[in-house]
Structures are given as structure tokens and as C-alpha cells.
Scaffold this active site. Sequence first.
Site, PDB file in Angstrom:
ATOM      1  N   ARG A  75       1.102  -1.069   0.050  1.00 16.78           N
ATOM      2  CA  ARG A  75      -0.057  -0.152   0.118  1.00 16.78           C
ATOM      3  C   ARG A  75       0.848   1.328   0.006  1.00 16.78           C
ATOM      4  O   ARG A  75       1.683   1.469   0.809  1.00 16.78           O
ATOM      5  CB  ARG A  75      -0.943  -0.015   1.111  1.00 16.78           C
ATOM      6  N   ASP A 131     -12.366  -9.520   0.492  1.00 21.66           N
ATOM      7  CA  ASP A 131     -13.394  -8.996   0.891  1.00 21.66           C
ATOM      8  C   ASP A 131     -14.669  -8.703   0.002  1.00 21.66           C
ATOM      9  O   ASP A 131     -15.684  -8.659   0.542  1.00 21.66           O
ATOM     10  CB  ASP A 131     -13.194  -7.322   1.250  1.00 21.66           C
ATOM     11  N   ARG A 250     -15.602 -17.558  24.443  1.00 22.55           N
ATOM     12  CA  ARG A 250     -14.464 -17.590  23.983  1.00 22.55           C
ATOM     13  C   ARG A 250     -14.494 -16.641  22.693  1.00 22.55           C
ATOM     14  O   ARG A 250     -15.432 -16.524  22.185  1.00 22.55           O
ATOM     15  CB  ARG A 250     -13.986 -18.935  23.789  1.00 22.55           C
TER      16      ARG A 250
HETATM   17  O1  F6P Z   1      -7.601  -7.333   2.083  1.00 26.43           O
HETATM   18  C1  F6P Z   1      -8.620  -6.595   2.577  1.00 26.43           C
HETATM   19  C2  F6P Z   1      -8.302  -6.870   3.929  1.00 26.43           C
HETATM   20  O2  F6P Z   1      -8.313  -8.269   4.142  1.00 26.43           O
HETATM   21  C3  F6P Z   1      -9.184  -6.125   4.955  1.00 26.43           C
HETATM   22  O3  F6P Z   1     -10.444  -7.098   5.081  1.00 26.43           O
HETATM   23  C4  F6P Z   1      -8.564  -5.998   6.478  1.00 26.43           C
HETATM   24  O4  F6P Z   1      -9.134  -5.201   7.190  1.00 26.43           O
HETATM   25  C5  F6P Z   1      -7.214  -5.666   5.786  1.00 26.43           C
HETATM   26  O5  F6P Z   1      -7.165  -6.288   4.490  1.00 26.43           O
HETATM   27  C6  F6P Z   1      -6.024  -5.960   6.364  1.00 26.43           C
HETATM   28  O6  F6P Z   1      -5.011  -5.398   6.094  1.00 26.43           O
HETATM   29  P1  F6P Z   1      -3.374  -5.592   6.368  1.00 26.43           P
HETATM   30  O7  F6P Z   1      -3.042  -6.861   5.876  1.00 26.43           O
HETATM   31  O8  F6P Z   1      -2.861  -4.177   5.727  1.00 26.43           O
HETATM   32  O9  F6P Z   1      -3.528  -5.575   7.757  1.00 26.43           O
END
Ligand code: F6P
Length: 326
Positions: A75, A131, A250
Site C-alpha cells: 500500500r 473482501d 471464547r
Molecule cells: O484485503 C482486505 C483486508 O483483508 C481487510 O478485510 C482487512 O481489514 C485488511 O485487508 C487488513 O490489511 P493488512 O494486511 O494491511 O493488515
Amino acid sequence: MAKMKKIGVLTSGGDAPGMNAAIRGATRTALYHGIEVVGIQNGYQGMIGGYFKQLKSHMVGDIIQRGGTMLKSARSDEFRKEEGRQKAYEMIKAEDIDGIVVIGGDGTFKGARIFSLEYDVPLVGIPGTIDNDLYGTDYTIGYDTALNTIVEAVDKIRDTASSHNRLFFIEVMGKDAGFLALRSGIACGAEAILIPEINRDTATLREHLEADYKRRKLSNIILVAEGDETGGAFNIAEQVREEFEGYDIRVTVLGHIQRGGSPSAFDRVIGSQLGVAAVEALMDDQKSVMVGLMNREVVHVPFNRTIKHHKDVNRRLVDIQDILSI
Ligand code: F6P
């Protein structure tokens, strides 16, 4: 427009099983048509840094069955800034890249849209995210595999939940969306689901639990999407614990296990289909579109539409989940 001679391929954002099938599909389609292919490493960050590598057919062999992405993903904060995108454009020009296939989710397409507004470089997107939250496509690459991973894990938790008469809150991914929680909830026979699309107050959950408690049904599975307004599985578990002392509670957060693993046959096939479609779209002079699947047919959806519109969960599936969890 002049014939495409060289294209770039990149994966960006969260990785998803089946991205490799899409890379292979795009690469081999381009080579089949006599177009050179450059793999761009680390998503947009690699575009800025010029991490390019020419891809030959054999280099995308033996990857269709592998999770993750052979091109790596990132990213990129730098690409969000004008200077970053300017650098990326200069790199693309220096490498003589005529068009780019970008594989990723919402954030990836937002970046692609801005870039294509600023610079005259054709970009075509392939939806790749576990997602499934992209408007304009019924499925995104990786969603089916992640669902199967969740189902396998929840089935295992169900065994121990039943043996100990425990109430489990299981958190699944989906920071803004409940697609994974809803579908896996139905597949696993979950007693309830909590997703951001449905504003379900805790009173409804309480009613459900009270009814179960009266008939001494103490083992329950509740699937919680990480983006649900209750604040995730730990939060809701805490609230319930305070109200229902009789429950042995849990919490399990499935986490990044959901993003890995060998892609399902479904994800390999749609990854291949969309990889081919993306290159054909570029050859067809299309730009700033995502290739998606609607009713099993390939569709071309402008980035604008997929970014601006919100994809809703299937409300009928929500009803089905409610009916079947009495
Ligand atoms: O790929 C999307 C996602 O899986 C989201 O559902 C989740 O919140 C996010 O990526 C987690 O991203 P990272 O790997 O940057 O923690």
C-alpha cells in the site's frame, strides 16, 4: 491508437489467493498476441522505484496453484501524492510501457483512476480482494478461497464449542463489509452474524441468546465482521459476558490466515478469465475500467462507477441466515 507493444502488470493492496492466476492470465495473453510484458514489483511503490522485470511465459509457470502474489504487493503512501505519481509516470515512459493491468481492490482502483486522469496511460483493473466489496462484479478474486478457509476453521471451532457448551465469537476480515461473515455464516450454520451493513442492535442478539439459553442451548457460533459497529469480536464478547453469566465465552480472531493458502478452483478460473479479459480490453483501446463478472459474463465497469457506488450484501441471504438460525 497505436498498437500496444509492451504492458506492465502489478498487484496492489491486500494480497488475495488467485492473484497469481490473474498475473499468469494477463502475461500469457499478452505474449500470445506478441506484446511484451513487464512485471512491476510491490504495486505502485514499484512503479515509482522502477522495479520492473520482463516476464516470459515460463516465469509465470507453476504459480496458478500458489497463494499470495509473485509480484508482491504494497500500500503506497508515496503514490497518494502528486510527486509520487509524477515519478511513476516518468518510470513508465522510460520503460516504454503502453498500458498497465492493475490487480487489487478499492484503494488500488482509486489510485489508478487519479493516475489515469493526470497522465495519458491506459489502465485496466482486475478485482482482487478477499473482501468481495467491489461494485460492478459479483465476485472478486480471493473471496471464494477465503470463504473456504473460514469454513474449515469455523467447523473445527464448532467441534470444541459443542464439546464444552461454549459460546464463540469468531471475527473474520472485512473492514467495511460483511460479505465474508454473511456467506460463511450460512455455510457454517452460525447462530448469528454481525456485519456492518445491518444495524443489528445488541438487543436482538440478546433475545436470540436468551431463547437459546432457556432451552439450554449453550454452544453457539457468532460470526463478527471486523468492521461491525459493535467494535469487533472482543468488544461484543465483553458486553455479552457482563449480561449472561451462564455462558462460557471464547473469542477467536481468524486474522491473516484468511488471506493465504492455495486458491480454490473457482478463484483460479476467474483469475485466468479476468487476466485474459484485462489484456483484451487494453488491446481494444479501453482505459480506466475494471473487468468484472456479472451473471458469469465479463463486464467492463469504469473506475468511477466501481469507486463511487457501494456494493450491498445480498439481503435475501441475510433473511436466509435469520430463518435458518432459529
Ligand atoms: O484485503 C482486505 C483486508 O483483508 C481487510 O478485510 C482487512 O481489514 C485488511 O485487508 C487488513 O490489511 P493488512 O494486511 O494491511 O493488515
